[in-house]
Motif scaffolding. Structure first.
Motif, short mmCIF file in Angstrom:
data_model
loop_
_atom_site.label_atom_id
_atom_site.label_comp_id
_atom_site.label_asym_id
_atom_site.label_seq_id
_atom_site.Cartn_x
_atom_site.Cartn_y
_atom_site.Cartn_z
N GLU A 47 0.81 -1.22 0.00
CA GLU A 47 0.00 0.00 0.00
C GLU A 47 0.85 1.27 0.00
N ASN A 70 -3.52 -4.14 -9.04
CA ASN A 70 -4.26 -3.29 -9.99
C ASN A 70 -3.35 -2.35 -10.77
N ARG A 72 -1.10 -0.55 -9.91
CA ARG A 72 -0.88 0.69 -9.18
C ARG A 72 0.60 1.07 -9.11
N ASN A 106 2.63 8.32 -15.66
CA ASN A 106 1.37 8.65 -15.01
C ASN A 106 1.26 10.12 -14.63
#
Length: 107
Positions: A47, A70, A72, A106
């Motif tokens: 996380e 995902n 991420r 990103n």
């Protein structure tokens, strides 16, 4: 600060690599946090990670772990050669490159 998570079967074999990577980072005044976990803990431990580097023994899980996270953060297997030689400098450099490229893509 760049957060680098190493993941392997038990999280123990990567602990030596974590130490070597941290030594290289400290020597070069790089602000990083590096830690290792076992594969079942990667979902929760990732996380706060900016990149997940996998031990070669679980390289076959790279795609599945990428899906679980995902997409991420970047997920990549550490080369068997760098892992076997505990080449902290090479693994650190690769991890930082992955983070840089991911952030640029990103932005």
């Amino acid at each position: 600060m760049v957060n680098i998570l190493l993941c392997c079967n038990e999280g123990m074999s990567t602990s030596f690599l974590v130490k070597k990577m941290q030594e290289v980072a400290d020597k070069n005044s790089l602000k990083v946090k590096i830690w290792a976990v076992s594969e079942p803990r990667v979902d929760t431990e990732s996380e706060e990670a900016d990149v997940v580097m996998l031990g070669p023994q679980i390289a076959f899980l790279e795609g599945k772990i990428q899906e679980r996270l995902n997409n991420r953060v970047p997920v990549e297997a550490i080369s068997a050669e760098d892992f076997g030689r505990i080449n902290g400098a090479a693994v650190l450099k690769r991890a930082l490159t992955l983070v840089k490229n991911h952030r640029a893509a990103n932005a």
